[in-house]
Design an enzyme around this catalytic site. Structure first.
Site, short mmCIF file in Angstrom:
data_model
loop_
_atom_site.label_atom_id
_atom_site.label_comp_id
_atom_site.label_asym_id
_atom_site.label_seq_id
_atom_site.Cartn_x
_atom_site.Cartn_y
_atom_site.Cartn_z
N GLU A 27 0.83 -1.22 0.00
CA GLU A 27 0.00 0.00 0.00
C GLU A 27 0.87 1.26 0.00
O GLU A 27 2.06 1.21 0.31
CB GLU A 27 -0.94 0.01 1.21
CG GLU A 27 -0.24 -0.05 2.55
CD GLU A 27 -1.06 0.54 3.69
OE1 GLU A 27 -1.58 1.66 3.53
OE2 GLU A 27 -1.14 -0.11 4.74
N LYS A 161 -2.86 -1.39 15.56
CA LYS A 161 -2.42 -0.56 16.70
C LYS A 161 -3.56 -0.43 17.69
O LYS A 161 -4.73 -0.42 17.31
CB LYS A 161 -2.06 0.83 16.21
CG LYS A 161 -0.76 0.89 15.44
CD LYS A 161 -0.23 2.31 15.37
CE LYS A 161 1.09 2.31 14.64
NZ LYS A 161 0.99 2.81 13.27
N1 PSU Z 1 -2.75 1.86 10.81
C1 PSU Z 1 -1.41 1.91 10.94
N2 PSU Z 1 -0.68 2.41 9.92
C2 PSU Z 1 -1.25 2.86 8.77
C3 PSU Z 1 -2.67 2.79 8.64
C4 PSU Z 1 -3.37 2.29 9.69
O1 PSU Z 1 -0.88 1.52 11.96
O2 PSU Z 1 -0.55 3.34 7.87
C5 PSU Z 1 -3.32 3.25 7.38
C6 PSU Z 1 -3.61 2.06 6.45
O3 PSU Z 1 -3.46 2.50 5.10
C7 PSU Z 1 -5.08 1.78 6.73
C8 PSU Z 1 -5.61 3.17 6.96
O4 PSU Z 1 -5.74 1.13 5.67
O5 PSU Z 1 -4.59 3.83 7.68
C9 PSU Z 1 -6.93 3.16 7.71
O6 PSU Z 1 -7.49 4.43 7.68
P1 PSU Z 1 -9.01 4.62 8.19
O7 PSU Z 1 -8.97 4.28 9.64
O8 PSU Z 1 -9.30 6.05 7.93
O9 PSU Z 1 -9.82 3.66 7.38
#
Ligand code: PSU
Ligand code: MN
Length: 305
Positions: A27, A161
């Site tokens: 990603e 996390k």
């Molecule tokens: N959690 C992490 N590192 C990240 C992300 C989440 O520890 O880089 C990123 C990933 O790309 C994940 C996104 O898909 O954040 C999720 O965002 P949201 O909670 O807005 O869906």
């Protein structure tokens, strides 16, 4: 469906797809929003090298100039790592960004979408999005979870996390029918820590076993993907109490500042970085490398099926 005209797959990946070679999707939100420059660009190259050393082909995903990019060249990687204010594209954003010719980093959800369109079944990341703490009121649940329910890609991650409610995230995945497989572990990992206090659904002993489950699930026509939870290597695992304190503080600050919607996850990631003085970055890099290694082995085992 007519996505070919929006999809731009590098010649190397096109050829690997035709030949049935192992490919690992990566990603770009982890680059644009998860790590600082220049550590992110070093990471972007090194993670691809690790995948190649394992005998697989890396496919980093992004939306660039209104195209769905499967595989990025050095300039494109640099763009995703260096440019300020790169947008973050989750599923709901994709059509808008394409229609407007925009550039955006892909989350787990959109990287899965692109991988699926291209025919790539294995994806390595750091941590997935999930059910945020306090979601009972905010309803902030990452689109990553719905994507896992619908899109046939195996996502290798170090769990998530504890910015999230890990227990509720696992409940949601159960409801959506998403298998959570532990890679040589029974514990669901918490990104910086080897265990979260929660268990995975099934322990897999090796890549071969994971590949067999993938094949079985999709031969049965069961929709959706799966999580392969791969714990951070022991030597890089961080102290539970230290990281939990930092995450609690980051969550409190986000609440006080009224951060919400798609800004929440990037805000929390940046705060954690700031509050740990960068200490957490080394762990973050190592767990992602480790996921790339395991994903390559799974991709190879799956390609051989
Ligand atoms: N959690 C992490 N590192 C990240 C992300 C989440 O520890 O880089 C990123 C990933 O790309 C994940 C996104 O898909 O954040 C999720 O965002 P949201 O909670 O807005 O869906
Ligand atoms: Mn959200």
């Amino acid at each position: 469906m007519n996505y070919e005209k929006y999809l731009s797959v590098t010649p190397e990946i096109q050829e690997a797809l035709k030949a049935g070679k192992p490919i690992v999707a990566l990603e770009s939100t982890i680059l644009s929003h998860g790590m600082p420059y220049p550590e992110n660009i070093e990471f972007a190259h090194k993670v691809e090298e690790i995948i190649r050393a394992e005998g697989a082909i890396p496919a980093t995903m992004a939306i660039i100039g209104g195209k769905l990019k499967v595989g990025l060249n050095a300039d494109e990687l640099e763009l995703m790592c260096k440019a300020d204010n790169i947008a973050k594209a989750s599923r709901r954003d994709v059509a808008v960004y394409l229609a407007n010719g925009q550039t955006a980093a892909t989350t787990v959800a959109t990287t899965m979408m692109l991988a699926d369109m291209a025919g790539i079944r294995v994806f390595a990341t750091g941590g997935i999005g999930g059910v945020h703490r306090g979601a009972q009121e905010t309803m902030d649940i990452s689109a990553d979870l719905q994507e896992l329910a619908h899109t046939a890609v195996a996502v290798v991650s170090a769990g998530c996390k504890s910015i999230l409610d890990i227990g509720l995230t696992l409940e949601y995945l159960e409801t959506m029918g998403v298998p959570v497989l532990g890679y040589q572990t029974e514990d669901f990992p918490a990104f910086y820590c080897e265990s979260s206090g929660f268990k995975v659904d099934y322990r897999c002993k090796d890549a071969e076993e994971v590949a067999k489950i993938m094949k079985t699930k999709w031969e049965l026509g069961l929709a959706g993907g799966m999580i392969v939870a791969n714990p951070i290597p022991h030597e890089y695992s961080m102290d539970h109490e230290v990281i939990d304190r930092v995450i609690d503080e980051a969550v409190t600050i986000a609440k006080e500042e009224g951060i919400h919607g798609k800004a929440t996850t990037p805000f929390l990631l940046a705060k954690i970085k700031e509050l740990t003085g960068g200490d957490s970055l080394a762990s973050n890099l190592q767990l992602a490398y480790n996921n790339a290694r395991v994903a390559s082995k799974i991709a190879a085992a799956y390609a051989a099926k």
